[in-house]
Design a protein around this motif. Sequence first.
Motif, PDB file in Angstrom:
ATOM      1  N   ILE A 313      -2.488   9.282   4.750  1.00 47.77           N
ATOM      2  CA  ILE A 313      -1.414   8.279   4.683  1.00 47.77           C
ATOM      3  C   ILE A 313      -1.978   6.920   4.303  1.00 47.77           C
ATOM      4  O   ILE A 313      -1.392   6.201   3.473  1.00 47.77           O
ATOM      5  CB  ILE A 313      -0.667   8.208   6.031  1.00 47.77           C
ATOM      6  CG1 ILE A 313      -0.078   9.573   6.404  1.00 47.77           C
ATOM      7  CG2 ILE A 313       0.429   7.151   5.971  1.00 47.77           C
ATOM      8  CD1 ILE A 313       0.920  10.119   5.416  1.00 47.77           C
ATOM      9  N   GLU A 314      -3.096   6.558   4.882  1.00 40.87           N
ATOM     10  CA  GLU A 314      -3.713   5.265   4.555  1.00 40.87           C
ATOM     11  C   GLU A 314      -4.102   5.204   3.082  1.00 40.87           C
ATOM     12  O   GLU A 314      -3.896   4.176   2.415  1.00 40.87           O
ATOM     13  CB  GLU A 314      -4.942   5.036   5.446  1.00 40.87           C
ATOM     14  CG  GLU A 314      -4.591   4.813   6.898  1.00 40.87           C
ATOM     15  CD  GLU A 314      -5.809   4.807   7.816  1.00 40.87           C
ATOM     16  OE1 GLU A 314      -5.774   4.072   8.816  1.00 40.87           O
ATOM     17  OE2 GLU A 314      -6.785   5.546   7.541  1.00 40.87           O
ATOM     18  N   GLN A 315      -4.651   6.291   2.563  1.00 37.99           N
ATOM     19  CA  GLN A 315      -5.044   6.323   1.155  1.00 37.99           C
ATOM     20  C   GLN A 315      -3.817   6.297   0.245  1.00 37.99           C
ATOM     21  O   GLN A 315      -3.820   5.631  -0.798  1.00 37.99           O
ATOM     22  CB  GLN A 315      -5.898   7.564   0.892  1.00 37.99           C
ATOM     23  CG  GLN A 315      -7.273   7.492   1.557  1.00 37.99           C
ATOM     24  CD  GLN A 315      -7.894   8.851   1.814  1.00 37.99           C
ATOM     25  OE1 GLN A 315      -7.357   9.886   1.418  1.00 37.99           O
ATOM     26  NE2 GLN A 315      -9.041   8.858   2.490  1.00 37.99           N
ATOM     27  N   ALA A 316      -2.760   6.994   0.632  1.00 36.20           N
ATOM     28  CA  ALA A 316      -1.526   6.968  -0.159  1.00 36.20           C
ATOM     29  C   ALA A 316      -0.896   5.582  -0.138  1.00 36.20           C
ATOM     30  O   ALA A 316      -0.356   5.108  -1.143  1.00 36.20           O
ATOM     31  CB  ALA A 316      -0.544   8.000   0.374  1.00 36.20           C
ATOM     32  N   LEU A 317      -0.983   4.918   1.007  1.00 39.44           N
ATOM     33  CA  LEU A 317      -0.395   3.585   1.148  1.00 39.44           C
ATOM     34  C   LEU A 317      -1.069   2.580   0.223  1.00 39.44           C
ATOM     35  O   LEU A 317      -0.422   1.651  -0.281  1.00 39.44           O
ATOM     36  CB  LEU A 317      -0.513   3.134   2.607  1.00 39.44           C
ATOM     37  CG  LEU A 317       0.383   1.993   3.081  1.00 39.44           C
ATOM     38  CD1 LEU A 317       1.849   2.313   2.852  1.00 39.44           C
ATOM     39  CD2 LEU A 317       0.129   1.703   4.552  1.00 39.44           C
ATOM     40  N   ALA A 318      -2.354   2.794  -0.016  1.00 36.08           N
ATOM     41  CA  ALA A 318      -3.092   1.890  -0.901  1.00 36.08           C
ATOM     42  C   ALA A 318      -2.612   1.973  -2.342  1.00 36.08           C
ATOM     43  O   ALA A 318      -2.908   1.091  -3.157  1.00 36.08           O
ATOM     44  CB  ALA A 318      -4.586   2.202  -0.827  1.00 36.08           C
ATOM     45  N   LEU A 319      -1.849   3.008  -2.667  1.00 37.20           N
ATOM     46  CA  LEU A 319      -1.334   3.180  -4.030  1.00 37.20           C
ATOM     47  C   LEU A 319      -0.028   2.419  -4.257  1.00 37.20           C
ATOM     48  O   LEU A 319       0.465   2.372  -5.388  1.00 37.20           O
ATOM     49  CB  LEU A 319      -1.102   4.678  -4.308  1.00 37.20           C
ATOM     50  CG  LEU A 319      -2.323   5.591  -4.171  1.00 37.20           C
ATOM     51  CD1 LEU A 319      -1.896   7.052  -4.330  1.00 37.20           C
ATOM     52  CD2 LEU A 319      -3.391   5.225  -5.200  1.00 37.20           C
ATOM     53  N   VAL A 320       0.527   1.851  -3.192  1.00 38.37           N
ATOM     54  CA  VAL A 320       1.823   1.176  -3.278  1.00 38.37           C
ATOM     55  C   VAL A 320       1.620  -0.330  -3.120  1.00 38.37           C
ATOM     56  O   VAL A 320       0.904  -0.767  -2.206  1.00 38.37           O
ATOM     57  CB  VAL A 320       2.784   1.682  -2.184  1.00 38.37           C
ATOM     58  CG1 VAL A 320       4.164   1.071  -2.361  1.00 38.37           C
ATOM     59  CG2 VAL A 320       2.865   3.200  -2.214  1.00 38.37           C
ATOM     60  N   PRO A 321       2.238  -1.162  -3.979  1.00 39.89           N
ATOM     61  CA  PRO A 321       2.104  -2.611  -3.828  1.00 39.89           C
ATOM     62  C   PRO A 321       2.438  -3.090  -2.425  1.00 39.89           C
ATOM     63  O   PRO A 321       3.396  -2.629  -1.817  1.00 39.89           O
ATOM     64  CB  PRO A 321       3.105  -3.154  -4.861  1.00 39.89           C
ATOM     65  CG  PRO A 321       3.179  -2.083  -5.907  1.00 39.89           C
ATOM     66  CD  PRO A 321       3.038  -0.790  -5.147  1.00 39.89           C
ATOM     67  N   GLN A 322       1.666  -4.043  -1.923  1.00 40.87           N
ATOM     68  CA  GLN A 322       1.739  -4.475  -0.529  1.00 40.87           C
ATOM     69  C   GLN A 322       3.064  -5.133  -0.158  1.00 40.87           C
ATOM     70  O   GLN A 322       3.430  -5.157   1.005  1.00 40.87           O
ATOM     71  CB  GLN A 322       0.607  -5.465  -0.219  1.00 40.87           C
ATOM     72  CG  GLN A 322      -0.714  -4.813   0.124  1.00 40.87           C
ATOM     73  CD  GLN A 322      -0.739  -4.295   1.560  1.00 40.87           C
ATOM     74  OE1 GLN A 322       0.195  -4.486   2.324  1.00 40.87           O
ATOM     75  NE2 GLN A 322      -1.812  -3.621   1.912  1.00 40.87           N
ATOM     76  N   TYR A 323       3.774  -5.704  -1.105  1.00 38.60           N
ATOM     77  CA  TYR A 323       4.925  -6.541  -0.743  1.00 38.60           C
ATOM     78  C   TYR A 323       6.164  -5.739  -0.416  1.00 38.60           C
ATOM     79  O   TYR A 323       7.240  -6.291  -0.223  1.00 38.60           O
ATOM     80  CB  TYR A 323       5.241  -7.554  -1.834  1.00 38.60           C
ATOM     81  CG  TYR A 323       5.244  -7.013  -3.244  1.00 38.60           C
ATOM     82  CD1 TYR A 323       6.396  -6.420  -3.775  1.00 38.60           C
ATOM     83  CD2 TYR A 323       4.097  -7.090  -4.037  1.00 38.60           C
ATOM     84  CE1 TYR A 323       6.390  -5.926  -5.046  1.00 38.60           C
ATOM     85  CE2 TYR A 323       4.099  -6.581  -5.329  1.00 38.60           C
ATOM     86  CZ  TYR A 323       5.246  -6.005  -5.844  1.00 38.60           C
ATOM     87  OH  TYR A 323       5.245  -5.508  -7.119  1.00 38.60           O
TER      88      TYR A 323
END
Length: 324
Positions: A313-323
């Motif tokens: 999940i953490e690695q997948a989250l890094a693929l999505v813009p933070q805002y």
Amino acid sequence: MECSHLLSVAPMMDRTDRHFRYLMRQITRRTLLHTEMVTTGAIIHGDRPKLLDFDPEEHPISLQLGGDNPADLATCAKVGEDWGYDEINLNVGCPSPRVQQGNFGACLMTQPEVVANCIAAMQNAVNIPVTVKHRIGVDEQDSYEDLCRFVEIVSQTGCDRFSVHARKAWLQGLSPKENRTVPPLRYEDVYRLKQEFPNLWIEINGGITELAQIKNHLEQVNAVMIGRAAYDNPYLFATVDRDIYGEATEPKTRHEIVESMLPYIERSHANGVKLHSISRHMLSIFLGKPGTKAWKRYITEEGRGFEVSREVIEQALALVPQYF
């Protein structure tokens, strides 16, 4: 008729399990959540912890039962109360052939006296609210007068909360999926029901996908229940605690919601839960936003197998813009 919920997530088979409910609770604290329908036979003879366990964070939560035997329903309602549920809901809306064979779900719309007996038995067994979820009609028994008669008979038990799917159900010829979309919506029948039964808490369900629709319906009825839209777009609920319940809270971003799930994922993994059992409910959290395809693809491809956990999940989250 005291009730604090203005909004609820409908019970949905293979959707509203404990992991999806926990996700929703990271998005909205006030919305009433429902279990999947659980049959009386499953509770009486099955693995109760597997069927009924939930996280304390999931409150307020309603246990939806399926059945037509008053004694069995009373037994299961008491089990639900002892398990810590906040209310018991009777399914009088599911049109699936399997449910019909058991003589419960939507086919009970034609037997309001049976429903009343079931509700009365459950009310006698518990001290928490007992409610009904039903259709506006079934097959050819679908006039407003039929609906009114059903509600009148059942409400004579003292039951005062009715969640009404504003579509009839065709018990033959339509699949459960088609029964959610093919019969036309008749919101006016539900509005009229509220007008003619002002002392009942009437909740409307069916085809509601936007916050503006929720607000419009709340001008006519007491509460709104949302089904598939809650699953397909859980972030729809991000502002409801503020905009519907009037709380002075700012919504979490989608990133914050996902991050709030990480300790739960880790804890669940330690208890033998596969990541996929949780992550499958999180796929649509970034619906319509840049990065959602990459998010879904990474979780789907990397999230299977018992050995994987929060790192995916953490690695997948890094693929999505933070805002977001």
